[in-house]
Design a protein around this motif. Structure first.
Motif, short mmCIF file in Angstrom:
data_model
loop_
_atom_site.label_atom_id
_atom_site.label_comp_id
_atom_site.label_asym_id
_atom_site.label_seq_id
_atom_site.Cartn_x
_atom_site.Cartn_y
_atom_site.Cartn_z
N GLY A 81 89.04 18.93 50.57
CA GLY A 81 88.77 20.20 51.22
C GLY A 81 87.58 20.88 50.56
N VAL A 82 86.77 21.58 51.35
CA VAL A 82 85.63 22.34 50.84
C VAL A 82 85.84 23.80 51.23
CG1 VAL A 82 83.15 22.73 50.96
CG2 VAL A 82 84.05 20.40 51.00
N LEU A 83 85.80 24.68 50.25
CA LEU A 83 85.91 26.12 50.49
C LEU A 83 84.59 26.77 50.16
CD1 LEU A 83 87.54 28.64 51.21
CD2 LEU A 83 88.35 28.72 48.85
N ASP A 84 83.96 27.39 51.15
CA ASP A 84 82.67 28.03 50.99
C ASP A 84 82.89 29.52 50.77
OD1 ASP A 84 80.07 28.90 51.15
OD2 ASP A 84 79.73 28.28 53.22
N VAL A 85 82.71 29.98 49.53
CA VAL A 85 82.88 31.41 49.23
C VAL A 85 81.54 32.11 49.03
CG1 VAL A 85 85.19 31.09 48.27
CG2 VAL A 85 83.22 31.07 46.74
N ASP A 86 80.47 31.49 49.51
CA ASP A 86 79.18 32.18 49.54
C ASP A 86 79.22 33.08 50.77
OD1 ASP A 86 76.60 33.05 49.45
OD2 ASP A 86 75.71 31.08 49.11
N ILE A 87 79.75 34.27 50.59
CA ILE A 87 80.05 35.16 51.72
C ILE A 87 78.79 35.57 52.47
CG2 ILE A 87 81.20 37.30 52.41
CD1 ILE A 87 83.05 35.21 51.15
N ASP A 146 97.21 21.62 53.96
CA ASP A 146 98.08 20.45 53.85
C ASP A 146 97.94 19.86 52.45
OD1 ASP A 146 99.08 20.66 56.45
OD2 ASP A 146 97.40 19.56 57.29
N ASP A 147 98.13 18.54 52.31
CA ASP A 147 98.03 17.91 51.00
C ASP A 147 96.58 17.54 50.72
OD1 ASP A 147 100.76 18.07 50.61
OD2 ASP A 147 101.12 16.11 51.54
N LEU A 148 96.07 17.99 49.57
CA LEU A 148 94.69 17.68 49.19
C LEU A 148 94.67 17.03 47.82
CD1 LEU A 148 92.54 20.85 50.09
CD2 LEU A 148 92.71 18.70 51.35
N ASP A 149 93.79 16.05 47.67
CA ASP A 149 93.51 15.50 46.35
C ASP A 149 92.48 16.36 45.63
OD1 ASP A 149 94.97 12.78 46.19
OD2 ASP A 149 94.02 12.75 48.17
N TYR A 150 91.49 16.87 46.39
CA TYR A 150 90.44 17.70 45.79
C TYR A 150 90.12 18.88 46.69
CZ TYR A 150 89.47 14.04 42.37
OH TYR A 150 89.58 13.14 41.34
N LEU A 151 90.05 20.06 46.08
CA LEU A 151 89.50 21.24 46.74
C LEU A 151 88.24 21.61 45.97
CD1 LEU A 151 89.67 23.53 48.81
CD2 LEU A 151 90.98 24.84 47.13
N ILE A 152 87.09 21.54 46.65
CA ILE A 152 85.80 21.81 46.03
C ILE A 152 85.31 23.16 46.55
CG2 ILE A 152 83.47 20.95 45.65
CD1 ILE A 152 84.57 18.16 46.52
N VAL A 153 85.00 24.07 45.64
CA VAL A 153 84.62 25.43 46.01
C VAL A 153 83.15 25.66 45.75
CG1 VAL A 153 85.15 27.88 45.73
CG2 VAL A 153 86.96 26.19 45.38
N ASP A 154 82.41 25.97 46.83
CA ASP A 154 80.99 26.28 46.72
C ASP A 154 80.84 27.78 46.54
OD1 ASP A 154 78.18 25.70 46.81
OD2 ASP A 154 78.15 26.51 48.84
N THR A 155 80.14 28.20 45.50
CA THR A 155 80.03 29.63 45.18
C THR A 155 78.58 30.09 45.31
OG1 THR A 155 79.60 29.22 42.83
CG2 THR A 155 81.91 29.40 43.52
N PRO A 156 78.36 31.40 45.45
CA PRO A 156 77.00 31.92 45.46
C PRO A 156 76.42 31.94 44.05
CG PRO A 156 78.55 33.71 45.57
CD PRO A 156 79.36 32.46 45.65
N PRO A 157 75.13 32.18 43.91
CA PRO A 157 74.54 32.30 42.57
C PRO A 157 75.11 33.53 41.86
CG PRO A 157 72.83 32.06 44.25
CD PRO A 157 74.11 32.32 44.97
N GLY A 158 75.12 33.48 40.54
CA GLY A 158 75.49 34.66 39.78
C GLY A 158 76.84 34.56 39.10
#
Length: 335
Positions: A91-97, A166-178
């Protein structure tokens, strides 16, 4: 230990103390009214998030104190690389709002998010690769997100608590700079801050480019990880050299005036996990929402990237076998 604001008086009791805003030392403090009104104790959302993410084995943050270093490109292709194994769910979570780029890079631009009784359903890139981004919630590609910190933090909390992964092996979170609102909120919600008992973070990959102007900001990101007790998986140096697609001859675009990321890691005692050459076909693949690992498998960048991915996976599979970071006081968000 309760977090202490940077401009606090000498004997500040801390923002999470029962005496916050009421102690004698609080008199005259510019934060007095804010601290006295803050709810005390752990945020109940931390436990909700812990339960929601209990089926996620590994959580990786991709960070950089500097913008424009290829952090989102790294995130998207880290996800692609891991998802090449059909047995792995990613899963990829993009928190660069304010600047969500994951929908474009993963080829899901224009998709919509559906809500069910169990939460938001993520958008699927392929059968074993899903993602969530604020980009799916905007009316058009040109819409600007003009939010203060509290609203950003609220959306990050909602993403962590309400997305049905659901079931994830990896959750990768992309963040903004800073090292600000989004980062503090993310770390607090996943670790529980001063109270602990969160779902946890395996570690962070920090992305930089070789020049000193980028490394200065990356040093701040490393310091952020140390102060918030986030393990650093390693530092990846992007755009180290330009490799001509025709003749394969390398040329330096961003000079390593101070030795680059590898030298910085030696000085700071962190792990350098590899360098990535600059290849214009990578940018083209991202613009088209494709994986450059599949589009240009002959690129020297692909070989270099796969070596980095192996190190990231190795770190996570060893359950944080790398050394602990020096820890300091956890900086808490008072928005």
């Amino acid at each position: 230990m309760s977090a202490v604001p940077e401009n606090a008086p000498e004997h500040c009791p801390g923002t999470n103390s029962e005496a916050a805003g009421k102690a004698e030392a609080c008199a005259g403090c510019p934060n007095q009214s804010i601290c006295s009104a803050l709810p005390k104790g752990p945020d109940p959302a931390v436990e909700e998030i812990r339960q929601k993410l209990s089926n996620v084995k590994h959580k990786i943050l991709v960070l950089s104190g500097k913008g424009g270093v290829g952090k989102s490109t790294f995130t998207s292709h880290l996800a692609h690389a891991i998802a090449e194994d059909p047995q792995k769910q990613v899963g990829v979570l993009d928190v660069d709002i304010c600047g969500p780029s994951m929908p474009r890079m993963l080829g899901t631009e224009g998709e919509t998010v559906h809500q069910s009784g169990s939460g938001w359903s993520p958008v699927y890139v392929r059968d074993n690769l899903a993602m969530m981004s604020v980009g799916f919630l905007l009316g058009s590609l040109s819409d600007a997100v003009i939010w203060r910190g509290a609203k950003k933090s609220g959306l990050i909390k909602q993403f962590l608590r309400d997305v049905d992964w659901d079931d994830l092996d990896y959750l990768i979170v992309d963040t903004p700079p800073g090292t600000s609102d989004e980062h503090l909120s993310l770390v607090q919600m996943l670790t529980g801050g001063n109270y602990g008992n969160g779902s946890g973070i395996d570690g962070a990959v920090i992305v930089t480019t070789p020049q000193q102007v980028a490394l200065i900001d990356v040093r701040k990101e490393i310091n952020f990880c140390r102060k918030t007790d986030v393990k650093i998986i390693g530092v990846a140096e992007n755009m180290g050299e330009f490799v001509c697609p025709a003749c394969q001859k390398p040329s330096t675009i961003f000079p390593r005036t101070t030795g680059g990321a590898e030298k910085m890691c030696e000085e700071l005692g962190e792990t350098f996990i590899g360098g990535l050459p600059l290849d214009p076909r990578i940018a083209r693949s991202c613009d088209e929402g494709k994986s450059f690992l599949e589009e240009v498998p002959d690129s020297p960048a692909v070989k270099a990237f796969r070596a980095i991915v192996e190190k990231v996976i190795g770190f996570c599979e060893k359950k944080g076998g790398a050394k602990d970071n020096d820890t300091g006081e956890v900086m808490m968000d008072t928005a």
